[in-house]
Design an enzyme around this catalytic site. Structure first.
Site, mmCIF file in Angstrom:
data_model
loop_
_atom_site.group_PDB
_atom_site.id
_atom_site.type_symbol
_atom_site.label_atom_id
_atom_site.label_comp_id
_atom_site.label_asym_id
_atom_site.label_seq_id
_atom_site.Cartn_x
_atom_site.Cartn_y
_atom_site.Cartn_z
ATOM 1 N N GLY A 98 8.265 -7.606 5.590
ATOM 2 C CA GLY A 98 8.784 -6.268 5.351
ATOM 3 C C GLY A 98 7.659 -5.266 5.477
ATOM 4 O O GLY A 98 6.722 -5.460 6.255
ATOM 5 N N CYS A 99 7.717 -4.221 4.697
ATOM 6 C CA CYS A 99 6.709 -3.163 4.746
ATOM 7 C C CYS A 99 5.311 -3.744 4.553
ATOM 8 O O CYS A 99 5.040 -4.409 3.558
ATOM 9 C CB CYS A 99 7.001 -2.144 3.656
ATOM 10 S SG CYS A 99 5.737 -0.884 3.492
ATOM 11 N N PHE A 100 4.428 -3.489 5.502
ATOM 12 C CA PHE A 100 3.097 -4.102 5.398
ATOM 13 C C PHE A 100 2.283 -3.561 4.238
ATOM 14 O O PHE A 100 1.372 -4.222 3.765
ATOM 15 C CB PHE A 100 2.315 -4.069 6.712
ATOM 16 C CG PHE A 100 2.242 -2.770 7.470
ATOM 17 C CD1 PHE A 100 2.251 -1.535 6.858
ATOM 18 C CD2 PHE A 100 2.149 -2.812 8.849
ATOM 19 C CE1 PHE A 100 2.169 -0.357 7.587
ATOM 20 C CE2 PHE A 100 2.066 -1.643 9.598
ATOM 21 C CZ PHE A 100 2.079 -0.411 8.953
#
EC number: 1.8.4.11
Length: 172
Positions: free
Chosen positions: A9-11
């Site tokens: 997902g969001c890094f």
């Protein structure tokens, strides 16, 4: 030194679980797996380039083995969601383990099987195990985002539902 590459997902949210551990020598947020060379964040976030948001970790396997990285990786994600992670939706937010050698591939497949066999989830594990491809570091403002933009990072993470999911599904 070896590299490990994880999509979760969001890094921004995938940096903190791995930082400041012995044997971890660097974590870079970036993109991999797509068809556009040198993609920008603006391109990747459209979901049309095929890239995943990833973290690439440089580590000393004698100090921090790859198996330990996998043990840290799985509890950061919902491995049953094929369409993104938490409030981040789209192909760029899918989960995957990108292996850099045959041993990493074997260990990643074994760890995925262990998660699937654990009985923890009612749905199938959809996290892909893929060969590492060209890695493109994200723009500078994405590196260490949680430190540079603490307030926004904290608000975004709270809004995402990630921590509630981790608490409900991974903490016993």
């Amino acid at each position: 030194m070896e590299k490990a590459t994880f999509a979760g997902g969001c890094f921004w949210c995938m940096v903190t679980p791995f930082e400041e551990l012995p044997g971890i020598h660097g974590i870079v947020s970036g993109y991999t797996g797509g068809s556009v060379p040198n993609p920008t964040y603006e391109e990747v976030k459209t979901g049309t380039t095929g890239h995943y948001e990833v973290v690439q970790i440089t580590f000393d396997p004698d100090v921090f083995p790859y198996e330990k990285l996998l043990e840290l990786y799985w509890p950061q994600i919902d491995p049953t969601d094929p369409d993104g992670q938490f409030h981040d939706r789209g192909s760029q937010y899918r989960t995957a383990i990108f292996y850099h050698n045959e041993r990493q591939q074997e260990l990643a497949l074994q760890s995925k099987k262990e998660v699937a066999d654990s009985g923890r989830f009612d749905k199938p594990i959809v996290t892909k195990i893929l060969p590492a491809e060209t890695f493109y570091p994200a723009e500078d403002y994405h590196q260490d985002y949680h430190k540079k933009n603490q307030k926004h990072y904290k608000e975004d993470r709270e809004k995402s539902g990630r921590d509630e999911y981790i608490s409900e599904h991974w903490e016993n």
